[in-house]
Design a protein around this motif. Structure first.
Motif, PDB file in Angstrom:
ATOM      1  N   LEU A   7       0.466  -1.468  -0.615  1.00 30.66           N
ATOM      2  CA  LEU A   7      -0.218  -0.081  -0.250  1.00 30.66           C
ATOM      3  C   LEU A   7       0.596   0.882  -0.480  1.00 30.66           C
ATOM      4  O   LEU A   7       0.622   2.475  -0.452  1.00 30.66           O
ATOM      5  N   THR A   8       2.060   0.947   1.038  1.00 28.71           N
ATOM      6  CA  THR A   8       2.600   2.226   0.864  1.00 28.71           C
ATOM      7  C   THR A   8       3.448   2.190  -0.665  1.00 28.71           C
ATOM      8  O   THR A   8       3.178   4.085  -0.987  1.00 28.71           O
ATOM      9  N   ASN A   9       3.982   1.582  -1.775  1.00 32.76           N
ATOM     10  CA  ASN A   9       4.268   1.641  -3.198  1.00 32.76           C
ATOM     11  C   ASN A   9       3.145   2.680  -3.536  1.00 32.76           C
ATOM     12  O   ASN A   9       3.017   3.634  -5.012  1.00 32.76           O
ATOM     13  N   ASP A  10       1.969   2.152  -3.365  1.00 30.23           N
ATOM     14  CA  ASP A  10       0.655   1.891  -4.168  1.00 30.23           C
ATOM     15  C   ASP A  10       0.443   3.434  -3.727  1.00 30.23           C
ATOM     16  O   ASP A  10      -0.119   4.621  -4.872  1.00 30.23           O
ATOM     17  N   ALA A  11       0.118   4.067  -2.595  1.00 30.73           N
ATOM     18  CA  ALA A  11       0.090   5.213  -2.284  1.00 30.73           C
ATOM     19  C   ALA A  11       0.993   5.959  -2.806  1.00 30.73           C
ATOM     20  O   ALA A  11       0.452   7.729  -3.455  1.00 30.73           O
ATOM     21  N   ALA A  12       2.546   6.058  -2.322  1.00 35.00           N
ATOM     22  CA  ALA A  12       3.540   7.038  -3.178  1.00 35.00           C
ATOM     23  C   ALA A  12       3.640   6.938  -4.361  1.00 35.00           C
ATOM     24  O   ALA A  12       3.190   7.851  -5.232  1.00 35.00           O
ATOM     25  N   ASN A  13       2.605   5.906  -5.621  1.00 33.73           N
ATOM     26  CA  ASN A  13       2.623   6.088  -6.920  1.00 33.73           C
ATOM     27  C   ASN A  13       1.339   7.146  -7.068  1.00 33.73           C
ATOM     28  O   ASN A  13       1.667   7.700  -8.245  1.00 33.73           O
TER      29      ASN A  13
END
Length: 404
Positions: free
Chosen positions: A226-232
């Motif tokens: 989720l951290t990666n998705d939210a950063a994107n």
């Protein structure tokens, strides 16, 4: 089961309930039978959530079952006699998920009054007044929901922003006292309000709350993803980022770094900390936009916390006491103190660790009482005493409700 059992004792209790031998359980978590025996007899202290989660998975119990959460919120003059059940009722109001009875009997206050009500509770949370926040959140949520139902145009978007941040506050508060499932509901509701408002920054900060809610139930790898998705999701907006967006973006990576450390992913941990540090350097100083307490000092705090989660105790012991948190909100300062105490205790410096917890308790007694770290540290010190525990330690254990 009461708060007076250590995590190791809880492991033993659930292992016996499952009809499992020490040899079998130890093998399933890739440990030795001797190690598990020492855990269950309090000769090894379980303080890494990644290890505790692996035991919980094999025993088929929730992470909270082993760490003795949630905590009972004490009645105080701040909290009153309506605490978590009232907040649960506000979050589980059927009118929010059905087409029936969508109207509200609550008269919405003007937006500026609602915004001040929100600020008051967020400030109280950062002052670690957890009973006060828990007792008053149901009213804030009801007022914000009523405002969303009654308003239109720009006022409607303002009301949705207040509602989103009210639900975020509920999510972080519930996480602090161990109510993981309710925290998930609050984060989900807040994210819905943020998306309805079309507010990228608000959506970003609610995504961070979802990551915290995932962590609270031991879903560390999902929180990393989720951290990666939210950063994107946020990155296309960074070219002209406001301080609020930079703060939300940075704290998202801080949450992700903890999740990665608990998932034993050192590479992702370092990657997230580097990204957070870059955002902090771009921001240029410690700040508190949208109550994030984000800046270089918060990044340093997370370097200590992730080191402890990864088992790098020497790093945590060396770095932790040198971080000056005096300019941060009380909640951040005390949380860091508990991390330092954990590292000192693991480094066999229990007296210094006890002094650190006592100093933290003076600053924020509620936070120390409700946090699993302080409760388990104190309980482990009681168990490890070869002679009669000191009066100071016994009194602290009773204040934290981990000793009869």
């Amino acid at each position: 089961m009461t708060n007076t059992l250590t995590i190791g004792e809880r492991v033993a209790w659930y292992r016996r309930r499952r009809g499992m031998s020490q040899e079998v359980l130890a093998g399933l978590v890739d440990r030795t039978e001797d190690w598990l025996s020492k855990v269950e007899n309090n000769r090894i202290q379980l303080d890494r959530l990644s290890v505790i989660k692996s035991l919980a998975d094999v025993l088929d119990v929730a992470l909270a079952d082993l760490v003795a959460e949630p905590s009972l919120v004490s009645w105080t003059s701040d909290s009153g006699m309506r605490t978590v059940p009232a907040l649960r009722a506000a979050l589980m109001d059927y009118r929010k998920v059905t087409p029936f009875g969508t109207g509200s009997s609550v008269e919405p206050p003007p937006i500026d009054v609602l915004q001040q009500e929100l600020k008051t509770l967020w400030d109280a949370y950062q002052d670690a007044r957890f009973g006060y926040v828990t007792g008053r959140l149901p009213s804030l949520i009801a007022h914000a929901e009523a405002a969303v139902s009654a308003m239109s145009g720009d006022a409607l978007d303002d009301a949705r922003r207040v509602l989103g941040l009210a639900y975020q506050l509920a999510a972080v508060q519930l996480t602090k006292i161990g109510e993981a499932d309710l925290s998930w509901i609050a984060a989900d509701r807040g994210l819905g309000a943020a998306r309805a408002a079309g507010d990228v920054v608000l959506t970003g900060t609610l995504l961070r709350s979802v990551a915290h809610a995932l962590q609270a139930t031991g879903r560390y790898r999902e929180a990393v993803q989720l951290t990666n998705d939210a950063a994107n999701y946020l990155e296309p907006h960074l070219s002209n980022a406001t301080p609020e967006l930079l703060s939300v973006y940075g704290t998202l990576f801080l949450a992700g770094s903890i999740a990665a450390a608990r998932a034993n992913d050192a590479i992702a941990t370092r990657t997230f900390l580097t990204a957070a540090d870059e955002a902090a350097q771009r921001l240029g100083h410690d700040a508190n936009h949208l109550w994030t307490a984000f800046g270089p000092t918060n990044v340093a705090i997370h370097r200590v916390a992730t080191a402890a989660e990864l088992g790098d105790i020497q790093v945590a012991v060396d770095l932790g006491p040198r971080v000056d948190t005096s300019g941060l909100p009380m909640e951040r300062r005390v949380r860091h103190s508990l991390e330092v105490a954990r590292a000192l205790s693991a480094w066999n410096r229990a007296d210094e660790a006890l002094d650190t917890v006592l100093a933290a308790e003076k600053m924020a007694p509620e936070q120390v009482r409700y946090h699993v770290l302080s409760r388990q540290l104190v309980l482990s010190w009681i168990r490890h005493q070869r002679t009669k525990p000191s009066t100071v330690l016994v009194d602290l254990a009773r204040r934290l409700d981990v000793m009869d």
